[in-house]
Write a protein that holds these residues in place. Structure first.
Motif: not given
Length: 161
Positions: A138-161
């Motif tokens: 939907a957005d070609p700017s998402l096809r970047s190393e930044v967003h690929y690295s943020r596409s975490v799989w096997q997510v187990k937890s999230m901590a908000f700061r």
């Protein structure tokens, strides 16, 4: 129906109704959320996540051949339900890979916390049970190393700061 059968049926029904509701076991927990959220730490099951409503994203990714349809809870909706107060979230995977992501990025870019791929729940061996998926097509700017690295799989937890 005989009186004995009726009484046995009523007794079985009474036992079933009186049985305590089973609390979520550690094996049922898919996601632990902590930090700057309303009410402190939360442990969420698949049912908890699905109760928020599921959305679909059909997109290509670097990890699969061809377009896939991912289904999961919108991260914007999850954050709203948890009343998060943090601007950053540290996402941790089962293998302890972690990345910090601005919450605004996940919300504005319409990322989902996918549980299904092409209609089937994702196994740990196939990036499950939870996988952050951006709508890359939907957005070609998402096809970047930044967003690929943020596409975490096997997510187990999230901590908000």
């Amino acid at each position: 129906m005989s009186l004995v059968v009726r009484l046995a049926t009523l007794f079985a029904l009474a036992l079933a109704l009186a049985a305590p509701v089973r609390a979520a076991s550690p094996q049922d927990i898919l996601l632990t959320v902590e930090g700057r959220i309303d009410g402190g730490q939360k442990s969420l099951t698949r049912a908890d996540l699905e109760a928020l409503g599921l959305e679909s994203v059909t997109t290509t990714t670097p990890w699969y051949d061809g377009a896939m349809t991912f289904e999961g809870v919108s991260l914007a909706r999850l954050f709203e339900a948890l009343k998060i107060k943090g601007d950053m979230v540290e996402v941790v995977a089962l293998n302890n890979y972690f990345v910090e992501i601005p919450t605004a990025d996940l919300i504005e870019r319409k990322a989902i916390l996918a549980m299904k791929r092409n209609g089937a729940y994702m196994a740990v061996s196939d990036k499950g049970p939870l996988f952050i998926v951006y709508p890359f097509d939907a957005d070609p700017s998402l096809r970047s190393e930044v967003h690929y690295s943020r596409s975490v799989w096997q997510v187990k937890s999230m901590a908000f700061r």
